[in-house]
Design a protein around this motif. Structure first.
Motif, PDB file in Angstrom:
ATOM      1  N   UNK A   1     120.336   6.179 161.868  1.00 64.46           N
ATOM      2  CA  UNK A   1     121.149   7.311 162.199  1.00 64.46           C
ATOM      3  C   UNK A   1     121.640   7.158 163.640  1.00 64.46           C
ATOM      4  N   UNK A   2     122.940   7.227 163.820  1.00 63.62           N
ATOM      5  CA  UNK A   2     123.535   7.122 165.146  1.00 63.62           C
ATOM      6  C   UNK A   2     123.857   8.515 165.662  1.00 63.62           C
ATOM      7  N   UNK A   3     123.388   8.781 166.840  1.00 67.35           N
ATOM      8  CA  UNK A   3     123.668  10.077 167.460  1.00 67.35           C
ATOM      9  C   UNK A   3     124.764   9.872 168.491  1.00 67.35           C
ATOM     10  N   UNK A   4     125.822  10.632 168.329  1.00 65.68           N
ATOM     11  CA  UNK A   4     126.945  10.550 169.247  1.00 65.68           C
ATOM     12  C   UNK A   4     126.803  11.637 170.303  1.00 65.68           C
ATOM     13  N   UNK A   5     126.854  11.255 171.572  1.00 59.41           N
ATOM     14  CA  UNK A   5     126.750  12.283 172.610  1.00 59.41           C
ATOM     15  C   UNK A   5     127.990  13.182 172.580  1.00 59.41           C
ATOM     16  N   UNK A   6     127.860  14.396 173.065  1.00 58.79           N
ATOM     17  CA  UNK A   6     129.014  15.301 173.062  1.00 58.79           C
ATOM     18  C   UNK A   6     130.087  14.804 174.029  1.00 58.79           C
TER      19      UNK A   6
ATOM     20  N   UNK B   1     135.835  25.095 177.503  1.00 54.64           N
ATOM     21  CA  UNK B   1     135.199  23.800 177.786  1.00 54.64           C
ATOM     22  C   UNK B   1     135.395  22.807 176.648  1.00 54.64           C
ATOM     23  N   UNK B   2     135.638  23.316 175.432  1.00 55.59           N
ATOM     24  CA  UNK B   2     135.845  22.449 174.264  1.00 55.59           C
ATOM     25  C   UNK B   2     137.321  22.204 173.990  1.00 55.59           C
ATOM     26  N   UNK B   3     138.198  22.661 174.879  1.00 52.21           N
ATOM     27  CA  UNK B   3     139.636  22.439 174.686  1.00 52.21           C
ATOM     28  C   UNK B   3     139.913  20.940 174.628  1.00 52.21           C
ATOM     29  N   UNK B   4     140.598  20.524 173.582  1.00 55.92           N
ATOM     30  CA  UNK B   4     140.955  19.117 173.431  1.00 55.92           C
ATOM     31  C   UNK B   4     139.995  18.325 172.574  1.00 55.92           C
ATOM     32  N   UNK B   5     138.926  18.945 172.121  1.00 57.73           N
ATOM     33  CA  UNK B   5     138.019  18.262 171.199  1.00 57.73           C
ATOM     34  C   UNK B   5     137.372  19.283 170.274  1.00 57.73           C
ATOM     35  N   UNK B   6     136.787  18.802 169.237  1.00 63.68           N
ATOM     36  CA  UNK B   6     136.171  19.653 168.210  1.00 63.68           C
ATOM     37  C   UNK B   6     134.881  20.270 168.755  1.00 63.68           C
ATOM     38  N   UNK B   7     134.780  21.618 168.723  1.00 65.89           N
ATOM     39  CA  UNK B   7     133.508  22.219 169.147  1.00 65.89           C
ATOM     40  C   UNK B   7     132.386  21.821 168.185  1.00 65.89           C
ATOM     41  N   UNK B   8     131.152  21.945 168.624  1.00 62.35           N
ATOM     42  CA  UNK B   8     130.029  21.564 167.765  1.00 62.35           C
ATOM     43  C   UNK B   8     129.964  22.447 166.510  1.00 62.35           C
ATOM     44  N   UNK B   9     129.516  21.840 165.439  1.00 62.36           N
ATOM     45  CA  UNK B   9     129.323  22.573 164.183  1.00 62.36           C
ATOM     46  C   UNK B   9     127.986  23.295 164.226  1.00 62.36           C
ATOM     47  N   UNK B  10     127.892  24.350 163.439  1.00 62.25           N
ATOM     48  CA  UNK B  10     126.622  25.060 163.319  1.00 62.25           C
ATOM     49  C   UNK B  10     125.596  24.136 162.685  1.00 62.25           C
ATOM     50  N   UNK B  11     124.354  24.226 163.131  1.00 66.01           N
ATOM     51  CA  UNK B  11     123.317  23.363 162.534  1.00 66.01           C
ATOM     52  C   UNK B  11     123.136  23.685 161.054  1.00 66.01           C
ATOM     53  N   UNK B  12     122.913  22.660 160.268  1.00 66.46           N
ATOM     54  CA  UNK B  12     122.684  22.866 158.823  1.00 66.46           C
ATOM     55  C   UNK B  12     121.208  23.107 158.589  1.00 66.46           C
ATOM     56  N   UNK B  13     120.924  23.886 157.564  1.00 67.03           N
ATOM     57  CA  UNK B  13     119.524  24.235 157.255  1.00 67.03           C
ATOM     58  C   UNK B  13     118.854  23.144 156.492  1.00 67.03           C
TER      59      UNK B  13
END
Length: 88
Positions: A1-6, A76-88
């Motif tokens: 699993x690759x984790x991409x930094x924000x 602060x998220x202008x220009x990129x996708x804001x984070x998605x809500x965590x999935x359960x």
């Protein structure tokens, strides 16, 4: 699993929103300083990008401007996708 930094926060958009809200009200730096209890120099340095300010600073600004922190920090998220809500 690759984790991409924000992505980096868009601090320019945050400063521009502050400037826009201040101008929309017709307030000078002195007026905003009086309404927030912050130093005029601090406000100038934030708008000009020389400092970012603390959470307490942005809280005072939001209250004085009648804006939600969500409105300000959402930029602060202008220009990129804001984070998605965590999935359960």
């Amino acid at each position: 699993m690759t984790i991409t930094p924000p992505p980096a926060p868009n601090l320019d958009a945050l400063r521009q929103e502050l400037s826009r809200l201040r101008a929309e009200r017709g307030w000078t730096y002195d007026e905003l300083a009086a309404r927030t209890g912050l130093a005029r120099r601090t406000l100038i340095e934030i708008e000009q990008g020389r400092t970012i300010g603390t959470l307490a600073t942005w809280h005072a600004l939001a209250h004085a401007l009648g804006a939600l922190l969500d409105q300000l920090f959402g930029t602060l998220c202008a220009g990129h996708q804001p984070p998605a809500a965590p999935s359960s």
